[in-house]
Motif scaffolding. Structure first.
Motif, mmCIF file in Angstrom:
data_model
loop_
_atom_site.group_PDB
_atom_site.id
_atom_site.type_symbol
_atom_site.label_atom_id
_atom_site.label_comp_id
_atom_site.label_asym_id
_atom_site.label_seq_id
_atom_site.Cartn_x
_atom_site.Cartn_y
_atom_site.Cartn_z
ATOM 1 N N ASP A 130 0.837 -1.207 0.000
ATOM 2 C CA ASP A 130 0.000 0.000 0.000
ATOM 3 C C ASP A 130 0.869 1.253 0.000
ATOM 4 O OD1 ASP A 130 -2.357 -1.419 0.003
ATOM 5 O OD2 ASP A 130 -2.669 -1.273 2.171
ATOM 6 N N ARG A 133 2.543 1.835 -3.340
ATOM 7 C CA ARG A 133 1.628 2.443 -4.310
ATOM 8 C C ARG A 133 1.539 3.951 -4.088
ATOM 9 N NH1 ARG A 133 -0.854 -2.832 -4.281
ATOM 10 N NH2 ARG A 133 -1.827 -2.523 -2.239
ATOM 11 N N LYS A 134 1.496 4.361 -2.828
ATOM 12 C CA LYS A 134 1.474 5.794 -2.532
ATOM 13 C C LYS A 134 2.786 6.458 -2.948
ATOM 14 C CE LYS A 134 -1.846 5.555 1.263
ATOM 15 N NZ LYS A 134 -2.105 5.810 2.707
ATOM 16 N N ARG A 178 8.458 1.766 -8.664
ATOM 17 C CA ARG A 178 7.612 0.959 -9.538
ATOM 18 C C ARG A 178 8.121 -0.474 -9.609
ATOM 19 N NH1 ARG A 178 5.957 4.821 -14.654
ATOM 20 N NH2 ARG A 178 6.345 2.860 -15.785
ATOM 21 N N LEU A 181 7.397 -2.512 -6.605
ATOM 22 C CA LEU A 181 5.993 -2.904 -6.558
ATOM 23 C C LEU A 181 5.665 -3.965 -7.601
ATOM 24 C CD1 LEU A 181 3.396 -2.207 -5.017
ATOM 25 C CD2 LEU A 181 3.008 -0.341 -6.647
ATOM 26 N N ASP A 194 -1.097 3.476 -13.397
ATOM 27 C CA ASP A 194 -1.940 3.283 -12.221
ATOM 28 C C ASP A 194 -1.241 2.252 -11.337
ATOM 29 O OD1 ASP A 194 -3.802 2.368 -10.343
ATOM 30 O OD2 ASP A 194 -5.490 2.669 -11.706
ATOM 31 N N PRO A 195 -0.779 2.631 -10.141
ATOM 32 C CA PRO A 195 -0.032 1.672 -9.318
ATOM 33 C C PRO A 195 -0.889 0.538 -8.777
ATOM 34 C CG PRO A 195 -0.421 3.686 -8.090
ATOM 35 C CD PRO A 195 -0.878 3.953 -9.492
ATOM 36 N N GLY A 196 -2.198 0.679 -8.873
ATOM 37 C CA GLY A 196 -3.071 -0.389 -8.418
ATOM 38 C C GLY A 196 -3.240 -1.493 -9.437
ATOM 39 N N THR A 197 -3.207 -1.120 -10.717
ATOM 40 C CA THR A 197 -3.427 -2.095 -11.784
ATOM 41 C C THR A 197 -2.187 -2.359 -12.619
ATOM 42 O OG1 THR A 197 -4.094 -0.411 -13.404
ATOM 43 C CG2 THR A 197 -5.820 -1.310 -11.948
ATOM 44 N N HIS A 209 -6.147 11.238 -12.155
ATOM 45 C CA HIS A 209 -4.982 10.530 -11.623
ATOM 46 C C HIS A 209 -3.924 11.509 -11.122
ATOM 47 C CE1 HIS A 209 -2.337 7.032 -11.194
ATOM 48 N NE2 HIS A 209 -1.366 7.850 -11.579
ATOM 49 N N THR A 216 -1.417 12.960 -2.796
ATOM 50 C CA THR A 216 -0.571 11.985 -2.114
ATOM 51 C C THR A 216 0.796 12.569 -1.809
ATOM 52 O OG1 THR A 216 -1.718 10.194 -3.279
ATOM 53 C CG2 THR A 216 0.396 9.661 -2.258
#
Length: 248
Positions: A130, A133-134, A178, A181, A194-197, A209, A216
């Motif tokens: 998490d 991603r931030k 990146r 992650l 998009d760091p979530g996808t 975005h 953030t």
């Protein structure tokens, strides 16, 4: 003892001490995404002639979140243990309500759940992801904001790659986060992900975005400033390095 051996041992200890400090510089506060050494969270770091490294960490308040604190102590232990010449690593958190549990758990390699038992719902991999991603969002804002200030049209950012961004420390930091992650970070990969996808952000999604990325980054910078101030108030003798401050 052979002539010069004492001096050689002293030089070796000094070299290991410097290497330990460098290793601690790779350990970050998970929320602030800043090295512990820059934030002033390393209270002391010593290495004896036998190679035992002892590190003390301090945090801004007595009640800093124990999961965040555990990550920093565990990551510091791993980083210091990996330094060539370190025969044993001891990392202690001081002046924290859960210091005893954290210190014993990290020393025993028990993990977060093994250390806190029923108080812990799970290990901290999800929390770490998490915060990564931030960190990617905040890093995206730093890179893109600089490019727009330099004359790049905001709407073009969705069409650009990492190679199109200036080769600055902020770009390389974004690339590293990146990759940590598990996202793409090559020169030919999209600048805005998009760091979530892990998918490229489209032109239609870009405004929303970038707004989230800015919020953030502002939150991260503000929290960093608050933590520095609280640490200085708690430990007036503690110092951090002003040269490492980032411009919001």
């Amino acid at each position: 003892m052979a002539p010069g051996s004492a001096g050689a041992r002293t030089d070796q200890t000094a070299a290991i001490t410097a290497a330990v400090w460098s290793a601690l510089g790779t350990v970050r506060d998970p929320e602030l995404d800043r090295p512990l050494t820059d934030l002033g969270f390393v209270a002391s770091s010593t290495v004896d002639p036998g190679g035992e490294a002892v590190v003390e960490l301090c945090l801004p308040t007595y009640f800093c979140a124990p999961n965040f604190a555990f990550l920093m102590v565990a990551d510091s232990y791993d980083a210091v243990s990996a330094v060539p010449g370190v025969s044993r690593a001891v990392v202690r958190l001081k002046d924290h309500f859960a210091a005893d549990v954290i210190n014993k758990g990290v020393a025993a390699r028990a993990g977060f759940v093994g250390s806190f038992g029923e108080e812990a719902a799970d290990e901290l991999d999800g929390l770490r992801a998490d915060f990564l991603r931030k960190a990617v969002l905040a890093g995206t804002d730093r890179v893109c904001r600089s490019m727009v200030s330099g004359g790049v049209a905001r709407e073009r950012l969705a069409d650009l790659t990492l190679a199109d961004a200036p080769p600055t420390p902020d770009r390389e930091r974004l690339r590293e986060r990146r990759r940590e992650l598990g996202l793409s970070g090559g020169d030919a990969d999209p600048l805005v992900l998009d760091p979530g996808t892990g998918e490229a952000v489209t032109a239609d999604e870009l405004h929303r975005h970038l707004g989230l990325a800015r919020l953030t980054r502002v939150s991260q910078d503000a929290n960093s400033g608050v933590c520095r101030g609280m640490l200085r108030a708690r430990y007036p003798e503690a110092t951090d390095n002003p040269d490492t401050e980032e411009t919001p």
